[in-house]
Enzyme design. Structure first.
Site, PDB file in Angstrom:
ATOM      1  N   ASP A   1       0.818  -1.216   0.000  1.00 37.06           N
ATOM      2  CA  ASP A   1       0.000   0.000   0.000  1.00 37.06           C
ATOM      3  C   ASP A   1       0.851   1.265   0.000  1.00 37.06           C
ATOM      4  O   ASP A   1       0.331   2.360  -0.222  1.00 37.06           O
ATOM      5  CB  ASP A   1      -0.939   0.022   1.216  1.00 37.06           C
ATOM      6  CG  ASP A   1      -2.046  -1.005   1.119  1.00 37.06           C
ATOM      7  OD1 ASP A   1      -2.571  -1.209   0.010  1.00 37.06           O
ATOM      8  OD2 ASP A   1      -2.388  -1.607   2.155  1.00 37.06           O
ATOM      9  N   SER A   2       2.161   1.144   0.263  1.00 34.60           N
ATOM     10  CA  SER A   2       3.039   2.315   0.292  1.00 34.60           C
ATOM     11  C   SER A   2       2.890   3.121  -0.985  1.00 34.60           C
ATOM     12  O   SER A   2       2.850   2.569  -2.079  1.00 34.60           O
ATOM     13  CB  SER A   2       4.497   1.889   0.465  1.00 34.60           C
ATOM     14  OG  SER A   2       4.690   1.344   1.734  1.00 34.60           O
ATOM     15  N   GLY A   3       2.796   4.444  -0.822  1.00 32.97           N
ATOM     16  CA  GLY A   3       2.591   5.338  -1.955  1.00 32.97           C
ATOM     17  C   GLY A   3       1.137   5.692  -2.174  1.00 32.97           C
ATOM     18  O   GLY A   3       0.825   6.654  -2.850  1.00 32.97           O
TER      19      GLY A   3
END
Length: 194
Positions: free
Chosen positions: A139-141
């Protein structure tokens, strides 16, 4: 996103999945018709030698998020979304992005779980104190959306994801708004805030 549900098709029009030669890499957020934010590549170019602004193919289905006009308020209900794993301890990637509502937490609540975290890091903490809803690997970003504005970028959090008392940590977009606008305007010499 763990503890969430499949996003409504109309609410993730600024969310992208970024792939590399080996497959899915991470989520990203569209902030104008040509510029995509990928957490490590856009917000922190000083830490990388290769500052990438990724090209985006325009379509009527793409709608960028608005940059914040003011910082979010503690207690705000915010929306998280991403293409990351939907199970906290093993990688289970969905076919469609997942979304959940979480709360923007006070710095003091964040300090309980993360002693090294402070205001000087230009971050926000958000989650559900009892756990169970959180962003996770992949989920980063992706965005933290509060009151319709792009307030945070998924950065890091506990393992396993959604652990009670350990909220997710997000890059505070408001602190970078002027710099982001300079980059969008083509000023590649703009200095990223410390």
């Amino acid at each position: 996103v763990v503890g969430g549900d499949e996003c409504n098709i109309n609410e993730h029009r600024s969310l992208v999945a970024i792939f590399v030669s080996t497959g899915f890499f991470c989520s990203g957020t569209l902030i104008n018709q040509e510029v995509l934010n990928q957490e490590d590549k856009f917000i922190c170019p000083n830490x990388k030698k290769n500052n990438e602004v990724l090209d985006v193919t325009n379509s009527e289905n793409i709608v960028p998020l608005s940059l914040p006009s003011s910082p979010p308020s503690v207690g705000s209900v915010c929306r998280i979304m991403g293409w990351g794993t939907i199970t906290p301890e093993k990688k289970t990637y969905p076919n469609v992005p997942h979304c959940a509502n979480i709360n923007l937490l006070d710095d003091a609540e964040c300090h309980v779980g993360y002693e090294r975290q402070g205001k000087e890091y230009r971050t926000l903490c958000a989650g559900v104190v009892q756990g169970g809803k959180d962003t996770c690997q992949g989920d980063s970003g992706g965005p933290l959306i509060c009151n319709g504005q792009f307030q945070g970028i998924v950065s890091w959090g506990p393992h396993p994801c959604g652990h009670p008392g350990e909220p997710g940590v997000y890059t505070k977009v408001f602190d970078y708004t002027e710099w982001i606008q300079s980059i969008i305007a083509g000023n590649t010499a703009a200095t990223c805030p410390p």
